[in-house]
Design a protein around this motif. Structure first.
Motif, short mmCIF file in Angstrom:
data_model
loop_
_atom_site.label_atom_id
_atom_site.label_comp_id
_atom_site.label_asym_id
_atom_site.label_seq_id
_atom_site.Cartn_x
_atom_site.Cartn_y
_atom_site.Cartn_z
N ARG A 61 4.76 -38.46 32.65
CA ARG A 61 4.15 -37.79 31.52
C ARG A 61 5.03 -37.99 30.29
O ARG A 61 6.25 -38.00 30.40
N VAL A 86 -10.62 -37.80 32.09
CA VAL A 86 -10.90 -36.38 32.34
C VAL A 86 -12.21 -36.01 31.69
O VAL A 86 -12.99 -35.21 32.19
N LYS A 143 -5.51 -41.50 31.95
CA LYS A 143 -5.62 -40.73 33.20
C LYS A 143 -6.49 -41.45 34.22
O LYS A 143 -7.44 -40.91 34.77
N ARG A 240 7.30 -34.13 25.10
CA ARG A 240 6.42 -33.21 24.37
C ARG A 240 6.96 -31.79 24.43
O ARG A 240 6.98 -31.07 23.43
N GLU A 241 7.40 -31.39 25.61
CA GLU A 241 7.95 -30.05 25.75
C GLU A 241 9.19 -29.89 24.89
O GLU A 241 9.39 -28.88 24.23
N ARG A 288 6.47 -20.65 29.81
CA ARG A 288 5.24 -20.07 29.28
C ARG A 288 5.04 -18.62 29.73
O ARG A 288 3.94 -18.15 29.89
N LEU A 312 4.56 -12.87 31.36
CA LEU A 312 3.28 -12.77 32.06
C LEU A 312 3.46 -12.33 33.50
O LEU A 312 2.72 -11.51 34.00
N LEU B 230 -7.97 -29.31 29.66
CA LEU B 230 -7.43 -30.64 29.31
C LEU B 230 -8.31 -31.34 28.28
O LEU B 230 -7.83 -31.90 27.30
N ILE B 254 -3.13 -16.15 35.86
CA ILE B 254 -3.18 -17.36 35.04
C ILE B 254 -2.22 -18.39 35.60
O ILE B 254 -2.56 -19.57 35.74
N GLN B 255 -1.04 -17.92 35.95
CA GLN B 255 -0.05 -18.85 36.48
C GLN B 255 -0.44 -19.35 37.86
O GLN B 255 -0.07 -20.46 38.24
N HIS B 260 1.73 -25.84 35.37
CA HIS B 260 2.48 -25.81 34.13
C HIS B 260 1.95 -26.82 33.12
O HIS B 260 1.90 -26.56 31.93
N SER B 261 1.52 -27.98 33.63
CA SER B 261 1.06 -29.01 32.70
C SER B 261 -0.17 -28.53 31.93
O SER B 261 -0.39 -28.97 30.80
N SER B 264 0.84 -25.20 29.64
CA SER B 264 1.64 -25.52 28.47
C SER B 264 0.76 -25.93 27.29
O SER B 264 1.25 -26.07 26.17
N LEU B 265 -0.51 -26.10 27.55
CA LEU B 265 -1.42 -26.41 26.45
C LEU B 265 -1.96 -25.16 25.78
O LEU B 265 -2.66 -25.23 24.78
#
Lengths: 453, 710
Positions: A61, A86, A143, A240-241, A288, A312, B230, B254-255, B260-261, B264-265
């Motif tokens: 990625r 996708v 993808k 990106r992260e 996150r 969360l 996505l 949610i998790q 994570h991919s 993270s969006l």
């Protein structure tokens, strides 16, 4: 023969077919990917020449696959269609997008409803006879691993599309997994493989330093990136992260500067200031747990206030109606206790049963390590009636609670959907969760679990 | 209310006045509509009240959500370095609503309406059951664009007929949505200015966000959701997308659902709604603990409704429906409910009561108790003289109203005093105290005694604070007795305060005198020890301090209030008019037991069929009963596995006995074909009802699915 000359890394990319100036622009836009870009350029060859039918590019990625392709095709103004797999929930969408970007929307509208591959090939040939390719046309499929789930004939056909449509077209597949996982059983045309390796630390530093803040000097930003990488490189190499994290924490980094406490060159003091902050970011915003918006707000708040904001996963408490709690407890017991031990737990005069000799071999391992086992509905109800402390009428709402537990994903239904034929369930909650639930109803669940006997 | 059924209920059950109009119409058989002047007073129906309540309760969370959407759409427009740099995240609100899923609909309804009014016209809400598999994208497009989206496997003739251009314009992909959105926003930019003015709240008419609401996140297929996110993230630069996730359990789902991919969006912000118990407390407060509505529930019915709420569903909506059902049943089954309305109307209605109605009043339990207390002459009058009875009834109705007017304020006062006590002897919530009071005299309750004992140990500032709150409760009440009580309470409070100042003054003068003695500083040790000593002495002497005397006085006053006003409603004459008491009906309707009824029907068919020949003693089934009952009865005698042939034999014997044949005669030995067929039908009916199922464990056997028997 194509002549591609590569300068020293980080300088320029050269190919005789394109103007110097354009190549320079391309090279600037993709730092640290000159080798791969040069390779691609040489594979593409002259614009009017036929290129290799299919190229397979793989790498992790955010290793620049799509970016490199995008920049090359765009800057060199080559005809291309970029499709994300996708997005193509049906092959029709894929065909339509390809035709649309090569021949315009008239061609795309010729596709029949639910087109087959041969429809696509037919229309492509028809269109291409009207407007034959002057340059190689490129179809980029992002993808590509999702192509494996589509019809079995699609991937092999795409790989030799050049032959099928008799046109100068090249398919470029981008994927995060290796080609070996793609190869169909029946065999197919082997594409050229091209690997995009991960960026090294130095390369990351170089790339990240490029997007500097306009009001600070490049050296300053570069030192910031250096500190950031020092903290995060061990856990995250995703460009990106990292870019995201850099953007989020930069304002905090500049804080002492804005207050006039430190000079731009005083890296050590700046590091001392930002390091604990970055460590905290690693536990929260990187996972996150806290959204980036909240993270920014937290930065503006005082230290003590920000402690109140919980991530969360901190919210795991679920409020359930009384009988639902017991149903869940019964489901947990049914999932983790062997059915033969029910007698021992729920019968009043069960007599002594020794643990060792009445067990089968496989039951000796902890049931919690093996995971939940399915159980039929009547076992659940039998346990439910014996654990709940007062008499409960078998009302309709008890049964509807079971199905609502299924929709809440606290239980999962394992057998088919036929309700008439004794459905089976599994309990999908963790030990901690069920302990918390049973504490609220004063039920000591550990006493009833076979593993903890 | 969402369902039309509920709307019907609301419509026909306007609590105030209109109910009585309607129902008196039903009873008297005339149809006179009284265009009441009460309209001015703004009377609210039960449904409206609950709706307003729901709205108020959700107001806070909805407001914060709206703020969130506005903020998100506005930050998009900013072009500072940080927001440019940030990877394109989709702003997402995670809305935790609790497990009472049936209540969520209303929240989402008002949420999307509010969003459409003030933030953006582009709102689509989707539910998991509407989009199995790949339909999610199509559904979202359909909702947003208000068109039919062609999905390939869908057979539709009309789209074929329309021009190809149109057919393309609604192809199922997000780029279609982008084009549509651009066209829309361009249009609104050039649109008429008058139209824009009509919605001035919209802070950014050029780029309103596109909001997609996922009503029940847990029920979605994780794969579908991940793909959808996505795809959306690819378009987020062109399309200001926003998600709202409705979560029933906890945010950590949610998790669990998104790797994570994918997560993270998203830029997830959490919103927690009120817990359903708080919600219920407000509803009860506004709906039940108020003299505003003449209709009341008695203790048992309340208990049933509460237990359904706490034990089964946590659904406030179902609770309200239960109240509505009770209301309907009350006005349907109790003829005297004509008197259950506003005071004026009730008094009028009393005068219009027929002789028959008055007879039923005379038969009321509470009325007979009342009569027994009267003089013999008066008793005779009450039984003979209709007009006299009417007058008395008017008085009694007035009394009942007064009782209610006093009951609720006193209840609340007692609650404020006891709710802060350790271990909550009288319950944490008002509703618990209310239930206790409905059952019997609260002051005879043991818990009440302990509460009083605890109150007698209360510190001064606490006591004063709760008394102050009592004053606040009593202030708006208009009844005479309450006003009197208020005055007394205020006097008590004044005394407390006086005590305060007196004490201070006392101390001060004493301190001064010490100070003037010049021997000690007034704060030094010696002084302290002397005061302590004095205090000890007073304690030893068991002499009550003035504060303690006053505290006892205050508590006695409260006790007096409780004893005079909190007697249970059953003790009130004519309480049957207002109180609905049939808890069994409510339970039967709201908490149905299908299996028990099926078993009852099978084991005693007389109960349902009312055929004299089916009447039997307990536990037996007559031979003449339907086939399925006989088969059921016979199967109860078997173990887990039932041999079908034995069962058939037994069945044939019973049936032929019913036909009067001698079981020993030859022709009966052979089972007739008709009987065989009837038996097979009965068995398959039992299978359909879920009592047996076929099994592979043993040939010619079926397995029982229920346990127990005779």
């Amino acid at each position: 023969m194509v002549v591609v000359v590569l300068g020293a890394p980080g300088t320029i990319l050269r190919s005789v077919w394109y103007e110097e100036e354009r190549l320079l622009r391309v090279a600037q836009q993709m730092p640290c990917r000159e080798v791969q870009a040069g390779m691609l350029l040489s594979l593409m060859g002259q614009p009017q020449q036929y290129s290799y039918p299919s190229i397979f590019i793989y790498g992790h990625r955010a290793s620049g696959k799509s970016h490199v392709m995008h920049v090359l095709l765009k800057e060199l103004e080559l005809p291309h269609a970029t499709v994300s797999c996708v997005e193509c929930v049906s092959v029709a969408l894929l065909f339509e997008q390809v035709l649309l970007s090569f021949f315009g929307c008239d061609a795309a509208s010729l596709l029949p409803r639910s087109p087959s591959l041969s429809d696509f090939v037919r229309i492509y040939r028809q269109q291409c006879s009207q407007s034959p390719a002057k340059q190689t046309r490129y179809i980029v499929m992002e993808k590509a691993e999702l192509l494996r789930d589509t019809d079995a004939n699609l991937l092999p056909a795409l790989l030799r599309l050049q032959e099928l449509v008799e046109d100068n077209v090249t398919i470029i597949l981008l994927s995060e997994i290796v080609w070996d996982k793609f190869r169909p059983n029946t065999g197919c045309f082997e594409p050229l493989l091209l690997h995009f390796p991960d960026y090294s630390k130095g390369e990351l530093q170089q790339i990240l330093s490029q997007d500097r803040h306009p009001s600070y000097t490049a050296e300053f930003y570069s030192s910031y990136i250096n500190i950031l990488l020092g903290v995060f490189y061990s856990v995250c190499r995703d460009l990106r992260e990292l870019r995201h994290l850099a953007a989020l924490n930069f304002s905090k980094f500049c804080e002492p500067l804005a207050e006039g406490k430190v000079k731009e060159t005083d890296t050590h003091k700046l590091w001392r200031n930002i390091e604990p902050h970055l460590k905290k970011a690693m536990q929260t915003v990187y996972l996150r747990e806290v959204s980036s918006l909240q993270w920014e707000q937290m930065q503006q708040m005082e230290e003590k206030e920000s402690g109140a904001l919980r991530g969360l996963s901190a919210h795991t408490h679920v409020e359930l109606p009384y009988y639902s709690k017991f149903l869940l407890i019964a489901a947990y017991l049914a999932s983790y206790n062997p059915a033969r031990t029910d007698k021992r737990f729920f019968l009043k005069h069960h007599g002594k049963i020794k643990k060792t000799n009445f067990l089968k071999k496989n039951e000796k391992t902890s049931n919690h390590l093996l995971g939940p086992k399915p159980f039929p509905l009547d076992r659940l109800l039998a346990i439910f009636y014996s654990v709940v402390d007062n008499r409960v009428a078998p009302t309709a709402s008890i049964f509807s609670q079971i199905s609502s537990l299924v929709t809440l994903q606290l239980l999962t239904q394992v057998s088919h959907d036929d309700q008439l034929d004794a459905p089976k369930y599994k309990c999908a909650v963790s030990m901690d969760f069920i302990c918390a639930i049973s504490r609220t109803v004063n039920f000591d669940i550990v006493k009833y679990l076979y593993d903890f006997l | 209310m969402a369902t039309s059924e509920a709307e019907c209920l609301c419509l026909c059950l306007q609590l105030t006045g209109t109910v009585c109009n309607l129902l008196s119409l039903i009873f008297q058989g005339c149809f006179v509509f009284k265009p009441s002047a009460k309209k001015k007073k703004k009377t609210l129906s039960l449904g409206e009240i609950t709706f307003v309540l729901q709205d108020e309760l959700n107001r806070k969370i909805l407001d914060s959500l709206l703020d969130f959407t506005r903020k998100c759409s506005s930050t998009r427009q900013h072009s500072d370095w940080a927001s440019q740099m940030r990877a394109s995240e989709i702003p997402t609100a995670a809305l935790v609503l609790g497990v009472n899923v049936p209540d969520h609909d209303m929240t989402f309804q008002s949420l999307s309406e509010l969003l459409q009014q003030s933030v953006t016209p582009h709102v689509a809400s989707v539910q998991a059951k509407e989009c199995g598999g790949e339909g999610l994208l199509a559904l979202v497009l359909e909702r947003l664009m208000d068109t039919v989206v062609t999905v390939d496997d869908e057979e539709e003739e009309e789209t074929e007929q329309t021009s190809t251009q149109l057919h393309k314009s609604v192809h199922c992909s997000l780029s279609t949505l982008c084009d549509w959105y651009n066209a829309k926003t361009m249009k609104s930019k050039t649109g008429t200015p008058g139209k824009k003015r009509s919605s001035p709240v919209r802070d950014d008419p050029q780029q309103p966000p596109v909001v997609i609401i996922f009503k029940d996140l847990e029920a979605f297929n994780p794969k579908v959701l991940q793909d959808f996110i996505l795809i959306c993230s690819r378009y987020v630069e062109r399309l200001p997308l926003m998600f709202i996730f409705g979560i029933a359990t906890s945010p950590s789902t949610i998790q669990h659902m998104l790797p994570h991919s994918v997560s993270s969006l998203l830029c997830i912000e959490l919103f927690q709604s009120l817990s359903c118990t708080q919600h219920l407390a407000t509803v009860i407060d506004k709906l039940i603990l108020t003299p505003q509505f003449p209709f009341k529930l008695n203790g048992k019915v309340m208990q049933v409704l509460m237990s359904i709420f706490l034990y089964h569903d946590f659904s406030v909506r179902n609770f309200i429906k239960g109240v509505q059902l009770a209301l309907l049943e009350h006005f349907h089954s109790q003829p005297l409910s004509v008197l259950c309305c506003k005071k004026k109307e009730a008094l009028l209605n009393v005068m219009q009561l027929s002789h028959h109605d008055l007879e039923s009043i005379r038969h009321l339990l509470s009325f007979r108790r009342y009569v027994e207390k009267q003089e013999p002459q008066e008793q005779l009058n009450l039984f003979r003289d209709d007009t006299h009875l009417k007058e008395v009834c008017q008085k009694l109705i007035k009394d009942l109203r007064k009782y209610h007017k006093n009951y609720y304020p006193v209840l609340r006062c007692l609650h404020t005093l006891t709710s802060s006590l350790p271990r909550y002897p009288l319950g944490k919530q008002v509703r618990e105290l209310h239930l206790i009071c409905l059952e019997k005299n609260v002051w005879e309750n043991e818990d009440y005694q302990t509460a009083m004992k605890l109150l007698k140990m209360l510190a001064k500032d606490e006591l004063i604070a709760s008394l102050q709150r009592c004053v606040e409760i009593l202030q708006p009440v208009k009844s005479k007795k309450m006003k009197k009580a208020l005055v007394e309470l205020e006097e008590l409070l004044a005394k407390f305060k006086q005590l305060d100042s007196k004490f201070l003054l006392c101390r001060l003068t004493w301190g001064l005198s010490l100070f003037s003695n010049n021997s000690y500083c007034w704060w030094n040790r010696e002084w302290k020890s002397t005061t302590l000593l004095e205090m000890n002495e007073s304690r030893r002497a068991k002499k009550l301090s003035p504060f303690e005397v006053l505290r006892n006085e205050a508590l006695e006053f409260i006790d007096g209030l409780v004893k005079s006003h909190l007697s249970p409603p059953e003790s009130q004459t004519l309480n049957e008019v207002c109180y609905y008491s049939s808890s069994a009906t409510v339970r039967r309707h709201l908490n149905a037991t299908p299996r028990t009824s099926i078993q009852a029907a099978l084991s005693s068919p007389y109960y349902y069929l009312q055929n004299e020949s089916l009447k039997t003693e307990d536990g037996t089934v007559s031979n003449a009963a339907p086939d399925i009952c006989i088969a059921y009865k016979l199967h109860l005698e078997c173990g887990r596995l039932i041999n079908l042939y034995d069962w058939l034999e037994a069945y044939a014997t019973v049936v032929s006995a019913a036909e009067g044949n001698n079981p020993d005669s030859d022709n009966v030995r052979k089972v007739e074909e008709v009987k065989h067929a009837r038996f097979i039908q009965a068995v398959s009916e039992l299978e359909f009802l879920g009592f047996i199922k076929s099994t592979k464990q043993k040939t010619d056997h079926v397995a029982r699915l229920t346990w127990g028997g005779c």
